[in-house]
Design an enzyme around this catalytic site. Structure first.
Site, mmCIF file in Angstrom:
data_model
loop_
_atom_site.group_PDB
_atom_site.id
_atom_site.type_symbol
_atom_site.label_atom_id
_atom_site.label_comp_id
_atom_site.label_asym_id
_atom_site.label_seq_id
_atom_site.Cartn_x
_atom_site.Cartn_y
_atom_site.Cartn_z
ATOM 1 C CG HIS A 17 -2.096 0.917 1.088
ATOM 2 N ND1 HIS A 17 -2.023 2.257 1.332
ATOM 3 C CD2 HIS A 17 -3.348 0.663 0.666
ATOM 4 C CE1 HIS A 17 -3.205 2.803 1.094
ATOM 5 N NE2 HIS A 17 -4.039 1.854 0.685
ATOM 6 C CG ASP A 63 -8.241 -4.206 -3.235
ATOM 7 O OD1 ASP A 63 -7.414 -3.274 -3.387
ATOM 8 O OD2 ASP A 63 -9.462 -4.046 -3.275
#
Ligand code: SDX
Length: 393
Positions: A270, A328
């Site tokens: 991320h 996700d």
């Protein structure tokens, strides 16, 4: 004056990014919506209440919630003529392509709420988007599988309505399982907003030019589609399926570490979180719950996901690079178990994030400092030079 959108075309600064909506601490793995930790909202609130919080800054009273839900519910249908847009797409078009097209086309239908200098029209456009995007997402799904569109039902809650519009058919009664609707609602909440991610920045940049909100949200959906962003949920499940069995995980871990290999571990890493994405933790718990609820035991994809997470988190490369599962990583496992094809994973992300995009757009438009987004670049190309005729080249 503060509430009127004005900008001086002479300015070249980017749109303001001061915001009171969402806070992320990437090192601690914390996420707050208007100060409320995501874990508490996912456990105790529900998506439409979170929408109210993101839009207006405070949790609603019981009366405010009833009124807000009524306003959203009565806007869930789309103009009948919008049904025609779908027929221009191939049946096998990705639902994200359909959503970009149809939601952009809302500009042509709801021009009566596109004067962004009118706070009331901004409010109406916000409600219309939050109400209609799930209907359009469900229509995109129905169109892709050749089934008739299903109209929203006003007596259903937001998540139940979406499941109903996706999975019911005229030929038989469809009963929405409240536990599944709760899991769906939680997924919406976990994706509702996330500070200045790529698609939200896209919506802000588009909005800073004065473009109407429907066109801005269509731009955000287009950006979200990328596999490095919202498209990662579909890419992650496809990766887990490709890995297939636990014994093949080391091969993929090695590929993810190999700089000469473009392969990235989807659902991992991320830009901001250098610790666990708090949403991934909630999603992982929810995956166990939903599969249990559906009587799906020993789901191979979930087994691979859990083992992959375990191995990666013990691997020095992932530790050094501070790579953790993100929102996700587990979401696709839940959505697949619910009956959605992978092509619907990102549309579900988009419908969940619509409230975040709209809240951020409204905040920017109301900010007197907001100016047209015009990032500059550092030019490193050729110096000034004269034209050369083709014969002399
Ligand atoms: C979302 O911004 C948001 O808030 C987005 C989002 C939201 O809610 O809006 O959270 C939603 O988009 C989540 C991210 C979904 N994308 C994926 O899961 C795709 C896989 N992830 C990667 O593509 C990547 O992690 C990014 C794009 C998400 C972030 O990439 P960065 O900025 O390169 O991450 P980084 O700087 O922390 O990377 C550090 C290193 C880099 O290597 P070096 O240049 O230092 O050698 O780790 C590497 C990266 O190349 N790396 C990975 C990796 N992610 C980063 N290596 C292997 N597999 C990965 N998944």
């Amino acid at each position: 004056q503060a509430d009127v959108f004005t900008y001086d075309p002479g300015f070249t600064s980017t749109a303001s990014c001061d915001s009171t909506i969402t806070f992320i601490d990437g090192d601690k793995g914390e996420l707050w919506y208007r100060g409320y930790p995501i874990e508490q909202l996912a456990a105790q609130s529900h998506y439409l209440e979170v929408c109210y919080l993101l839009l207006y800054g405070e949790l609603p009273t019981a009366e405010q919630m009833v009124d807000f839900e009524r306003r959203v519910t009565r806007h869930t249908m789309v103009h009948e003529q919008m049904h025609n847009f779908f027929r221009g797409f191939r049946r096998d078009a990705h639902p994200m392509a359909t959503m970009v097209g149809v939601i952009g086309a809302m500009s042509a239908f709801y021009h009566d709420s596109t004067d962004i200098n009118d706070p009331w029209q901004r409010e109406v456009a916000a409600i219309r988007l939050i109400a209609k995007v799930p209907t359009i997402a469900a229509m995109a799904y129905k169109y892709s599988i050749g089934q008739p569109f299903v109209y929203p039902q006003n007596e259903l809650d937001y998540a139940s309505n979406f499941l109903h519009m996706c999975f019911s058919v005229p030929a038989e009664k469809y009963h929405v399982d409240p536990a599944l609707a709760r899991a769906m609602d939680r997924i919406f909440t976990l994706h509702a907003d996330h500070e200045q991610n790529a698609s939200t920045s896209t919506v802000r940049l588009a909005g800073s030019s004065g473009a109407n909100p429907f066109a801005c949200i269509a731009a955000g959906i287009a950006c979200l589609w990328g596999p490095a962003h919202g498209g990662a949920n579909q890419a992650c499940l496809e990766m887990l399926r490709e890995i297939g069995t636990v014994d093949r995980i080391p091969e993929y871990i090695a590929r993810a570490k190999d700089k000469s290999d473009p392969f990235k571990l989807m659902g991992f890493g991320h830009r901001v979180y250098k610790n666990f994405d708090p949403r991934a933790k909630v999603m992982k718990e929810s995956a166990d719950e939903v599969l249990e609820l559906l009587g799906i035991h020993d789901n191979p994809t979930l087994q691979v996901a859990k083992e992959l997470e375990k191995i990666a988190l013990e691997d020095e490369y992932f530790i050094e690079k501070k790579l953790y599962p993100n929102v996700d990583f587990y979401s696709g496992i839940i959505l697949e178990a619910m009956g959605f094809p992978t092509s619907m994973f990102t549309p579900i992300f988009a419908l969940s994030r619509t409230v975040g995009w709209v809240a951020q757009w409204k905040e920017m438009i109301a900010d007197p400092q907001a100016k047209i987004g015009r990032p500059r670049q550092l030019y490193v190309g050729e110096g000034k030079r004269d034209y050369i005729e083709v014969g002399a080249r």
